[in-house]
Motif scaffolding. Structure first.
Motif, short mmCIF file in Angstrom:
data_model
loop_
_atom_site.label_atom_id
_atom_site.label_comp_id
_atom_site.label_asym_id
_atom_site.label_seq_id
_atom_site.Cartn_x
_atom_site.Cartn_y
_atom_site.Cartn_z
N TYR A 242 0.78 -1.23 0.00
CA TYR A 242 0.00 0.00 0.00
C TYR A 242 0.82 1.28 0.00
O TYR A 242 0.25 2.36 -0.10
CB TYR A 242 -0.97 -0.02 1.19
CG TYR A 242 -2.00 -1.09 1.03
CD1 TYR A 242 -3.06 -0.94 0.12
CD2 TYR A 242 -1.92 -2.29 1.73
CE1 TYR A 242 -3.99 -1.93 -0.07
CE2 TYR A 242 -2.85 -3.29 1.54
CZ TYR A 242 -3.88 -3.11 0.64
OH TYR A 242 -4.80 -4.10 0.45
N ASN A 315 -3.52 4.67 -2.55
CA ASN A 315 -4.11 4.74 -1.23
C ASN A 315 -5.57 5.16 -1.24
O ASN A 315 -6.17 5.30 -0.19
CB ASN A 315 -3.30 5.68 -0.35
CG ASN A 315 -1.93 5.13 -0.07
OD1 ASN A 315 -1.07 5.17 -0.93
ND2 ASN A 315 -1.73 4.57 1.09
N THR A 320 -8.36 0.87 1.54
CA THR A 320 -7.78 1.98 2.29
C THR A 320 -8.87 2.94 2.75
O THR A 320 -8.84 3.43 3.88
CB THR A 320 -6.76 2.72 1.41
OG1 THR A 320 -5.74 1.80 1.03
CG2 THR A 320 -6.12 3.87 2.18
#
Length: 512
Positions: A242, A315, A320
């Protein structure tokens, strides 16, 4: 936490937070990666961690949610404009608490600070010894590269000033303001990676760096800090999926492969005294090789391309976003559990009133009793989730009385959208029916628009009903605790005998 007398009155200063009262990042347990595990099919963004697990570095940073002007550190950072008079909450707070001497020094001595630059002043009446003032960029997606470079310069020059003057502790605010428009999540990435790289190179020069953030920024920092400051090897492994592909250069500076431009760190060529301005612009080196680059070949507008990609980074993926939403929800719930809501309880604008005929909890909202013009949106949101959190794990229904509601009772669409986005899947899944009693024409119109374009999952669960009596097959009216003014209005509009005309289901969906 000591308090000292003010110089000009007998009153004491606000609470002062000493650094030893802050919880270091290394002392906060790592996240449970089992709950956040990536799908095995997800592609790693990095093969090797660009920010490996380091207990030593983690012991030099802290994340703190609160007013930066309360911190007793060597220096704090202020985000302002070119003339130090930006009308932002933080700048006004720092200037007010710093006192007239600070305002005079900024106006008469420093006078101006360019975008991406940083200037130093004493802390005067603040608990901090010094304040580093810096000017973040005004953001325009068309010039994303320039804005990113300027924001990097802000953080880099603040850290350079701190190192030149041998500051032992430094507190960063989020160097961006609402009226400058830099995307908060992208700005947090830059802040975290620049500080991480600084500590990798110069950790011996400083004892503590504090990220002192407020409002919505705390959610981004809680989400992103484990990527740049992992507290365990599993957290380091998780970050590989990520972290953005672009994590900057050796000092966290933006790197543009297409143009082979790298912003180098400022040279520590001078040590600036605290009463003088700090100009490090002469220390910025840049190397430009244009012969074989895309820029030389004129292959389109690279700034425009980078601007688009910056707005939708990795992100912003659904996972997320859900983690971020959950963090914000849990933070508000923690605050709500210690908040005094006696004013909301006495107002009786939102309460749980028994069960419906199927044994499901009934949530009652009384529009006329809600004062949108005076009630705080955040406290309203906290009261809502504290009331509903225990019941939404099972099925429930909502009854909203719009009777005699006026303009001052109606919350903004943006607030309603914010509530809808914050509430998790279980709220929407377990809500079995939402009954609107006595809706006006405008209420029907707004509800139609909202459920059509923003909350389609609610459209089939929504029922607009013209009278209280139509609820008799849904819930016992004797147990519903209907306000007396609602019943008076009901009888005035419908008369006393209308209960056999239609059921709620017959009255509703056609009206939307």
């Amino acid at each position: 936490m000591d308090e000292k007398p003010a110089l000009d009155s007998a009153a004491t200063t606000p609470q002062i937070i000493e650094t030893h009262h802050l919880k270091l990042w290394s002392k906060i347990a790592a996240r449970d990666i089992q709950d956040l595990a990536s799908n095995p099919t997800d592609e790693k963004m990095h093969r090797k961690s660009p920010f490996p697990y380091s207990p030593a570095i983690n012991s030099k940073v802290a994340l703190w949610f609160g007013d930066i002007t309360q911190l007793s550190v060597t220096a704090i950072v202020n985000t302002t404009n070119e003339h130090f008079n930006e009308r932002s909450v933080l700048n006004e707070r720092i200037l007010t608490k710093g006192g007239p001497q600070m305002r005079h020094f900024l106006a008469e001595k420093l006078r101006i600070c360019k975008t991406g630059d940083a200037k130093l002043s004493k802390g005067y009446d603040l608990p901090t010894r010094y304040v580093i003032h810096t000017v973040g960029p005004k953001y325009n997606p068309k010039y994303h590269t320039a804005a990113e470079n300027a924001l990097y310069n802000c953080y880099s020059k603040v850290l350079q000033i701190s190192r030149d003057n041998q500051f032992k502790s430094l507190a960063f605010c989020a160097i961006n303001t609402a009226n400058r428009g830099y995307p908060r999540q992208s700005a947090a990435h830059i802040a975290l990676r620049v500080v991480r790289r600084f500590l990798e190179h110069y950790s011996e020069s400083i004892e503590l760096i504090v990220f002192a953030v407020e409002d919505i920024d705390i959610g981004f920092y809680e989400l992103l800090m484990p990527f740049y400051f992992p507290r365990s090897e599993p957290e380091e492994e998780y970050a590989l999926y990520y972290l953005p592909q672009d994590v900057g250069g050796d000092n966290g500076e933006p790197v543009i492969p297409e143009r082979e431009i790298r912003i180098q760190k400022a040279k520590p060529n001078t040590i600036t005294s605290v009463e003088e301005s700090v100009d490090l612009s002469s220390g910025l080196d840049s190397s430009v090789a244009v012969g074989k680059t895309a820029f030389a070949k004129m292959q389109g507008d690279l700034d425009k391309y980078r601007g688009r990609s910056a707005i939708t980074p990795k992100n912003y993926d659904p996972m997320t976003q859900e983690i971020q939403r959950q963090h914000r929800y849990e933070r508000l719930l923690r605050k709500a559990n210690v908040e005094d809501f006696s004013d909301y309880i006495s107002a009786r604008c939102l309460y749980i009133s028994g069960e419906d005929v199927m044994g499901r909890p009934v949530v009652v909202i009384v529009g006329k009793r809600f004062r949108a013009d005076t009630m705080s949106n955040e406290r309203t949101l906290m009261y809502l989730i504290r009331l509903l959190d225990p019941i939404v794990t099972k099925e429930y229904i909502v009854i909203y009385f719009h009777s005699m509601t006026q303009k001052e009772n109606i919350p903004s669409i943006s607030f309603v959208q914010n509530v809808y986005n914050l509430l998790g899947y279980e709220y929407k899944k377990n809500l079995k029916a939402f009954y609107l009693i006595h809706p006006s024409f405008w209420c029907r119109l707004i509800v139609w628009w909202f459920t059509t374009f923003n909350a389609t999952i609610l459209k089939r669960k929504l029922f607009c009903i013209g009278g209280v009596e139509y609820l008799k097959n849904v819930v016992s009216l004797q147990k519903l605790q209907v306000p007396s003014f609602v019943m008076d209005y009901d009888f005035k509009v419908n008369g006393v005998r209308y209960s056999e005309v239609q059921s709620p289901q017959q009255q509703t969906n056609d009206s939307l």
